[in-house]
Design a protein around this motif. Structure first.
Motif, PDB file in Angstrom:
ATOM      1  N   ASP A  21       0.841  -1.583   0.001  1.00 21.38           N
ATOM      2  CA  ASP A  21       0.154   0.328   0.105  1.00 21.38           C
ATOM      3  C   ASP A  21       1.254   1.092   0.372  1.00 21.38           C
ATOM      4  O   ASP A  21       2.428   1.043   0.538  1.00 21.38           O
ATOM      5  CB  ASP A  21      -0.910  -0.035   1.378  1.00 21.38           C
ATOM      6  N   TYR A  22       0.376   2.663  -0.663  1.00 22.13           N
ATOM      7  CA  TYR A  22       1.585   3.295  -0.781  1.00 22.13           C
ATOM      8  C   TYR A  22       0.190   4.138  -0.429  1.00 22.13           C
ATOM      9  O   TYR A  22      -1.308   4.005  -0.859  1.00 22.13           O
ATOM     10  CB  TYR A  22       1.958   3.821  -2.558  1.00 22.13           C
ATOM     11  N   THR A  23       0.781   5.605   0.172  1.00 17.28           N
ATOM     12  CA  THR A  23      -0.105   6.320   0.647  1.00 17.28           C
ATOM     13  C   THR A  23       0.760   8.228  -0.157  1.00 17.28           C
ATOM     14  O   THR A  23       1.166   8.408  -0.562  1.00 17.28           O
ATOM     15  CB  THR A  23      -0.785   7.560   1.610  1.00 17.28           C
ATOM     16  N   THR A  24      -0.221   9.268  -0.560  1.00 12.69           N
ATOM     17  CA  THR A  24       0.604  10.780  -1.214  1.00 12.69           C
ATOM     18  C   THR A  24       0.078  11.310   0.094  1.00 12.69           C
ATOM     19  O   THR A  24      -1.438  11.358   0.682  1.00 12.69           O
ATOM     20  CB  THR A  24       0.291  11.159  -2.352  1.00 12.69           C
ATOM     21  N   ASP A  25       0.810  12.535   0.395  1.00 14.75           N
ATOM     22  CA  ASP A  25       0.136  13.656   1.502  1.00 14.75           C
ATOM     23  C   ASP A  25      -0.294  14.693   0.511  1.00 14.75           C
ATOM     24  O   ASP A  25      -1.281  14.281  -0.065  1.00 14.75           O
ATOM     25  CB  ASP A  25       1.541  14.129   1.725  1.00 14.75           C
ATOM     26  N   ALA A  26      -1.135  15.498   1.769  1.00 14.60           N
ATOM     27  CA  ALA A  26      -2.482  16.895   0.736  1.00 14.60           C
ATOM     28  C   ALA A  26      -1.934  17.072   0.404  1.00 14.60           C
ATOM     29  O   ALA A  26      -2.450  17.904  -1.490  1.00 14.60           O
ATOM     30  CB  ALA A  26      -2.370  17.390   2.345  1.00 14.60           C
ATOM     31  N   GLN A  27      -0.641  17.228  -0.572  1.00 14.73           N
ATOM     32  CA  GLN A  27       0.103  17.577  -2.096  1.00 14.73           C
ATOM     33  C   GLN A  27       0.612  17.033  -3.108  1.00 14.73           C
ATOM     34  O   GLN A  27       1.100  17.144  -3.737  1.00 14.73           O
ATOM     35  CB  GLN A  27       1.666  18.651  -0.842  1.00 14.73           C
ATOM     36  N   GLY A  28      -0.108  15.431  -2.433  1.00 16.20           N
ATOM     37  CA  GLY A  28      -0.103  14.353  -4.240  1.00 16.20           C
ATOM     38  C   GLY A  28       1.503  14.199  -4.158  1.00 16.20           C
ATOM     39  O   GLY A  28       1.672  14.478  -4.810  1.00 16.20           O
ATOM     40  N   ARG A  29       1.688  14.208  -3.009  1.00 16.89           N
ATOM     41  CA  ARG A  29       3.034  13.625  -2.976  1.00 16.89           C
ATOM     42  C   ARG A  29       3.477  12.437  -2.149  1.00 16.89           C
ATOM     43  O   ARG A  29       2.995  12.422  -0.859  1.00 16.89           O
ATOM     44  CB  ARG A  29       4.623  14.578  -2.243  1.00 16.89           C
ATOM     45  N   PRO A  30       4.134  11.123  -2.444  1.00 16.64           N
ATOM     46  CA  PRO A  30       4.582   9.660  -2.200  1.00 16.64           C
ATOM     47  C   PRO A  30       4.999  10.483  -0.438  1.00 16.64           C
ATOM     48  O   PRO A  30       5.823  11.132  -0.388  1.00 16.64           O
ATOM     49  CB  PRO A  30       5.192   9.250  -3.045  1.00 16.64           C
ATOM     50  N   ASN A  31       3.953   9.618   0.909  1.00 14.39           N
ATOM     51  CA  ASN A  31       4.484   9.553   2.262  1.00 14.39           C
ATOM     52  C   ASN A  31       4.528   8.590   3.087  1.00 14.39           C
ATOM     53  O   ASN A  31       4.496   8.930   4.138  1.00 14.39           O
ATOM     54  CB  ASN A  31       3.435  11.306   2.773  1.00 14.39           C
ATOM     55  N   HIS A  32       3.767   7.459   1.869  1.00 16.68           N
ATOM     56  CA  HIS A  32       3.969   6.298   3.507  1.00 16.68           C
ATOM     57  C   HIS A  32       4.089   4.929   2.107  1.00 16.68           C
ATOM     58  O   HIS A  32       3.655   5.239   1.081  1.00 16.68           O
ATOM     59  CB  HIS A  32       2.705   6.106   3.792  1.00 16.68           C
ATOM     60  N   ALA A  33       4.806   4.037   2.548  1.00 11.20           N
ATOM     61  CA  ALA A  33       4.655   2.442   1.840  1.00 11.20           C
ATOM     62  C   ALA A  33       5.195   1.421   2.561  1.00 11.20           C
ATOM     63  O   ALA A  33       5.260   1.297   3.599  1.00 11.20           O
ATOM     64  CB  ALA A  33       5.762   2.762   0.628  1.00 11.20           C
ATOM     65  N   VAL A  34       4.163   0.171   2.420  1.00 11.21           N
ATOM     66  CA  VAL A  34       4.328  -0.870   3.957  1.00 11.21           C
ATOM     67  C   VAL A  34       4.037  -1.874   2.649  1.00 11.21           C
ATOM     68  O   VAL A  34       2.819  -2.179   2.123  1.00 11.21           O
ATOM     69  CB  VAL A  34       2.876  -0.565   4.633  1.00 11.21           C
ATOM     70  N   ASN A  35       4.806  -3.335   3.518  1.00  9.99           N
ATOM     71  CA  ASN A  35       4.325  -4.348   2.992  1.00  9.99           C
ATOM     72  C   ASN A  35       2.697  -4.379   3.240  1.00  9.99           C
ATOM     73  O   ASN A  35       2.778  -5.188   4.788  1.00  9.99           O
ATOM     74  CB  ASN A  35       4.842  -5.514   3.298  1.00  9.99           C
ATOM     75  N   THR A  36       1.756  -5.627   2.650  1.00 10.67           N
ATOM     76  CA  THR A  36       0.043  -5.374   2.991  1.00 10.67           C
ATOM     77  C   THR A  36       0.146  -7.300   3.411  1.00 10.67           C
ATOM     78  O   THR A  36      -0.402  -7.987   3.534  1.00 10.67           O
ATOM     79  CB  THR A  36      -0.608  -5.740   2.152  1.00 10.67           C
ATOM     80  N   ALA A  37       1.736  -8.157   3.043  1.00 12.92           N
ATOM     81  CA  ALA A  37       1.816  -9.477   3.218  1.00 12.92           C
ATOM     82  C   ALA A  37       3.314  -9.741   3.385  1.00 12.92           C
ATOM     83  O   ALA A  37       3.654  -8.651   3.157  1.00 12.92           O
ATOM     84  CB  ALA A  37       1.162 -10.156   1.900  1.00 12.92           C
TER      85      ALA A  37
END
Length: 195
Positions: A21-37
């Motif tokens: 899973d990856y997320t972006t912050d309120a400005q649309g910049r990558p800010n988080h990545a984590v393994n889900t398995a």
């Protein structure tokens, strides 16, 4: 998938093929990545594509100085060797030598995870996590800069009865003492997890 400086703001990208899973912050910049398995070393990792080169070539004007360009790579938050895709939501500019190069701290963190997986260790869901902080705007640093200030790393390794956790920060341009402390944490994790 677009490879712009800023992409969808406050978005989550679920990669069910490679299990991240990856997320972006309120400005649309990558800010988080984590393994889900469980983290793995796929025989055929995802293709590199052209986005890493483009992200490595991002530039900004910081108070009359150019930030970015030749000294930077488009670094994967989750490395290709683990199934990290070459899309913008997984890519940020990283200093080529100190962070993303063959002796860089991020490269060494990825190598530690790889070494332990090859030795039979496991990295369970949530055990490989990267959080990205960005510089706050100043008179020199532009609003919504795409250049990370630091990477907060969480690595949780289990090898039989042995376990090791690394919770550390890789600064964008690490000082010698910071780099040494991070390398010591990685070395201790390899020792503690017996890998």
């Amino acid at each position: 998938m677009p490879c712009d400086t800023h992409i969808a703001a406050g978005a989550t990208f679920n990669d069910t093929t490679w299990n991240f899973d990856y997320t972006t912050d309120a400005q649309g910049r990558p800010n988080h990545a984590v393994n889900t398995a469980g983290l793995r070393l796929p025989q055929n990792p995802p293709p590199r594509g052209t986005c890493p080169t483009r992200v490595g070539n991002f530039t900004e004007n910081w108070g009359g100085q150019t930030m970015g360009g030749a000294d930077f790579h488009g670094g994967h938050l989750i490395g290709r060797q683990f199934g990290g895709v070459g899309y913008r939501y997984n890519l940020v500019p990283q200093l080529a030598v100190k962070i993303n190069g063959a002796n860089g701290l991020y490269f060494e963190m990825e190598s530690t995870a790889r070494r332990c997986l090859m030795a039979g260790a496991t990295i369970d869901p949530g055990g490989y996590r990267i959080d990205v902080d960005y510089f706050q705007p100043t008179t020199v640093i532009p609003v919504n800069t795409v250049f990370p200030e630091d990477f907060r790393v969480h690595l949780d390794i289990t090898h039989g009865p042995d376990r090791a956790t690394v919770d550390a920060t890789i600064f964008w341009d690490p000082e010698f003492a910071d780099a040494l402390e991070f390398r010591n944490q990685l070395s201790n994790a390899v020792h503690d997890a017996n890998c």
